[in-house]
Design an enzyme around this catalytic site. Structure first.
Site, PDB file in Angstrom:
ATOM      1  N   ARG A   1      72.655  32.796  43.691  1.00 40.16           N
ATOM      2  CA  ARG A   1      73.096  33.196  42.351  1.00 40.16           C
ATOM      3  C   ARG A   1      72.970  32.059  41.339  1.00 40.16           C
ATOM      4  O   ARG A   1      72.723  32.304  40.168  1.00 40.16           O
ATOM      5  CB  ARG A   1      74.534  33.710  42.394  1.00 40.16           C
ATOM      6  CG  ARG A   1      74.572  35.086  43.007  1.00 40.16           C
ATOM      7  CD  ARG A   1      75.957  35.647  43.045  1.00 40.16           C
ATOM      8  NE  ARG A   1      75.901  37.048  43.415  1.00 40.16           N
ATOM      9  CZ  ARG A   1      76.940  37.726  43.865  1.00 40.16           C
ATOM     10  NH1 ARG A   1      78.103  37.149  44.008  1.00 40.16           N
ATOM     11  NH2 ARG A   1      76.799  38.996  44.173  1.00 40.16           N
TER      12      ARG A   1
ATOM     13  N   GLY B   1      76.803  46.045  42.650  1.00 38.11           N
ATOM     14  CA  GLY B   1      77.526  47.061  41.890  1.00 38.11           C
ATOM     15  C   GLY B   1      76.842  47.360  40.564  1.00 38.11           C
ATOM     16  O   GLY B   1      76.745  48.519  40.148  1.00 38.11           O
TER      17      GLY B   1
ATOM     18  N   LYS C   1      80.235  53.945  52.581  1.00 41.12           N
ATOM     19  CA  LYS C   1      81.083  54.965  51.953  1.00 41.12           C
ATOM     20  C   LYS C   1      80.336  55.863  50.978  1.00 41.12           C
ATOM     21  O   LYS C   1      79.584  55.378  50.144  1.00 41.12           O
ATOM     22  CB  LYS C   1      82.188  54.267  51.170  1.00 41.12           C
ATOM     23  CG  LYS C   1      83.216  53.563  52.019  1.00 41.12           C
ATOM     24  CD  LYS C   1      84.272  53.052  51.088  1.00 41.12           C
ATOM     25  CE  LYS C   1      85.394  52.323  51.785  1.00 41.12           C
ATOM     26  NZ  LYS C   1      86.161  51.576  50.767  1.00 41.12           N
TER      27      LYS C   1
HETATM   28  P1  ADP Z   1      75.373  47.526  49.982  1.00 45.66           P
HETATM   29  O1  ADP Z   1      76.153  46.233  50.101  1.00 45.66           O
HETATM   30  O2  ADP Z   1      73.900  47.306  50.168  1.00 45.66           O
HETATM   31  O3  ADP Z   1      75.716  48.297  48.726  1.00 45.66           O
HETATM   32  P2  ADP Z   1      77.281  48.981  51.538  1.00 45.66           P
HETATM   33  O4  ADP Z   1      78.261  47.863  51.335  1.00 45.66           O
HETATM   34  O5  ADP Z   1      77.514  50.251  50.864  1.00 45.66           O
HETATM   35  O6  ADP Z   1      75.811  48.450  51.203  1.00 45.66           O
HETATM   36  O7  ADP Z   1      77.187  49.328  53.088  1.00 45.66           O
HETATM   37  C1  ADP Z   1      76.867  48.369  54.052  1.00 45.66           C
HETATM   38  C2  ADP Z   1      77.732  48.500  55.268  1.00 45.66           C
HETATM   39  O8  ADP Z   1      77.657  49.801  55.802  1.00 45.66           O
HETATM   40  C3  ADP Z   1      77.290  47.563  56.358  1.00 45.66           C
HETATM   41  O9  ADP Z   1      78.302  46.646  56.633  1.00 45.66           O
HETATM   42  C4  ADP Z   1      77.021  48.467  57.543  1.00 45.66           C
HETATM   43  O10 ADP Z   1      77.448  47.938  58.781  1.00 45.66           O
HETATM   44  C5  ADP Z   1      77.829  49.691  57.197  1.00 45.66           C
HETATM   45  N1  ADP Z   1      77.315  50.889  57.880  1.00 45.66           N
HETATM   46  C6  ADP Z   1      76.103  51.453  57.770  1.00 45.66           C
HETATM   47  N2  ADP Z   1      75.980  52.517  58.590  1.00 45.66           N
HETATM   48  C7  ADP Z   1      77.152  52.610  59.241  1.00 45.66           C
HETATM   49  C8  ADP Z   1      77.661  53.517  60.246  1.00 45.66           C
HETATM   50  N3  ADP Z   1      76.920  54.518  60.716  1.00 45.66           N
HETATM   51  N4  ADP Z   1      78.925  53.312  60.667  1.00 45.66           N
HETATM   52  C9  ADP Z   1      79.678  52.306  60.186  1.00 45.66           C
HETATM   53  N5  ADP Z   1      79.269  51.431  59.251  1.00 45.66           N
HETATM   54  C10 ADP Z   1      78.014  51.582  58.786  1.00 45.66           C
END
Ligand code: ADP
Ligand code: MG
Length: 392
Positions: free
Chosen positions: A35, A373, A197
């Site tokens: 960053r 975000g 989520k």
């Molecule tokens: P980003 O940071 O790219 O926006 P998120 O924070 O929304 O992504 O999601 C990432 C997390 O989702 C990771 O830590 C990953 O382990 C978790 N994840 C993905 N698929 C699953 C699953 N089937 N069950 C539990 N956790 C999951």
């Protein structure tokens, strides 16, 4: 929106908002300085142009009070190394002492303010506080893309108190790429959405379902959709309070432009643990002692085929628990499919970007967004408070 290049900078006081919200370890060493490096083109440009540069950022969540552990001191040191010159660290953000430091600043010098969030007025977008931030300043430059989705004093209100406000190079680049996916995507436009989520991603899904040609769903959020359809998903991660909403999204998407895809097979195990024995499951129910932790090979094949036809790709959210090798295959293969396509590809989100690096294909991605975000919110709402503030 003005660019920093449109400003006549010599001898001018500039308030540069950056996103130096870097991860720190227990000894307060910077674990990753991406960053800081991302803001260097703008900082170096301001210095070349002989501006008097006051740099400001937030770090962590001090919740409006002084927290020594969240001082920007390590950042000042790192920045000083990266620009090979002294960086003066202010003892605070506003106040007499800081004002004097700003006044004494010489052309080509850098003053780094302390953590903006030591003051509750920052997140409250307080106009009086913003006015104090703007003291001794001619121009405001925003290069904090990762903070542009927050209407905070140093991102929003401050623009009312400076003569001109402009975007730095990082913000310009982010807006340029993300706008391509919003306003003029080459088709087929494929959106890949995963992660933990559904609740984080609902506005994005809603907006993209009118824009994209295909939406490929993976990650844990798929299981809330399956549950909404009445399937038994074992103890996969489900947001119980979002099931109704998931059902509504499924109903809505039926009439929308995008084809909505859910995984057709799953890698399941007892738990998200490296030792857990895994197996492929291509039908429901998933037994109650198992949970879905990655997309299966059939899904990878279907999704990869769609991705190979794409001209524009937006990806946010891993397809599985990619942090554990055993459950990372779906995510890695999707990353490679994106890398292999000729599409303009945009990846946003902290974990998604980490997955891109883990897959070793970062060079093949057109744009890796620095704002998790912020990039999602931009794709969902087509603007951001920080961008609005620059264009008012
Ligand atoms: P980003 O940071 O790219 O926006 P998120 O924070 O929304 O992504 O999601 C990432 C997390 O989702 C990771 O830590 C990953 O382990 C978790 N994840 C993905 N698929 C699953 C699953 N089937 N069950 C539990 N956790 C999951
Ligand atoms: Mg994340």
């Amino acid at each position: 929106m003005l660019s920093v290049k449109d400003l006549d900078l010599k001898g001018k006081g500039v308030f540069l908002r950056v996103d130096f919200n870097v991860p720190l370890d227990e000894e307060r060493n910077i674990r990753d300085d991406t960053r800081i490096k991302a803001a260097l083109p703008t900082i170096n440009y301001l210095l070349e142009q002989q501006a008097k540069v006051t740099v400001a950022s937030h770090l962590g969540r001090p919740k409006g009070k002084y927290v020594p552990e969240l001082s920007l001191k390590p950042v000042a040191e790192r920045l000083s190394e990266l620009i090979s010159q002294k960086v003066i660290l202010a003892p605070d953000v506003i106040g007499e002492e800081v004002l004097k430091l700003k006044r004494d600043l010489q052309e080509g010098q850098v003053l780094l303010l302390e953590n903006l969030r030591f003051h509750p007025e920052e997140t409250a977008n307080d106009p009086a506080f913003a006015q104090l931030l703007a003291q001794e300043v001619d121009y405001y430059v925003n290069d904090a893309f990762g903070a542009c989705h927050r209407a905070h004093a140093s991102v929003g209100a401050i623009t009312r108190y400076t003569r001109k406000s402009a975007a730095g190079f990082l913000v310009i680049k982010e807006v340029e790429y993300l706008s391509k996916a919003i306003h003029s995507p080459q088709t087929p436009y494929v959106a890949i959405l995963g992660g933990a989520k559904v609740s984080d991603k609902i506005p994005v899904i809603e907006n993209l379902s009118n824009k994209a040609d295909s939406i490929l769903i993976g990650g844990a959020m798929a299981y809330t959709f399956f549950r909404a359809q009445g399937f038994d998903v074992g103890h996969s991660l489900v947001e119980e309070d979002k099931i109704d909403l998931a059902l509504k999204i499924l109903d809505d998407t039926a009439g929308k432009k995008a084809n909505f895809y859910l995984p057709t097979d799953h890698i399941v195990a007892f738990a998200a643990e490296p030792e857990a024995e895994s197996q492929i499951k291509d039908s429901f129910p998933i037994p109650s002692d198992l949970m879905g932790l990655d997309i299966g090979p059939k899904t990878v094949e279907t999704y990869s085929e769609i991705i190979s036809q794409a001209q524009t790709i937006f990806w946010n959210g891993p397809m599985g628990v990619f942090e554990i090798d055993k459950f990372s295959e779906g995510t890695i293969k999707i990353a490679k499919a994106i890398a292999g396509s000729e599409a303009l590809s945009i990846v946003g989100g902290g974990d998604s970007v980490a997955a891109v690096y883990k897959a070793g294909i970062s060079e093949k991605i057109s744009h890796i967004s620095t704002g998790g975000g912020a990039s999602l919110e931009f794709i969902a709402n087509e603007t951001l408070p920080g961008i609005e503030a620059l264009t008012e």
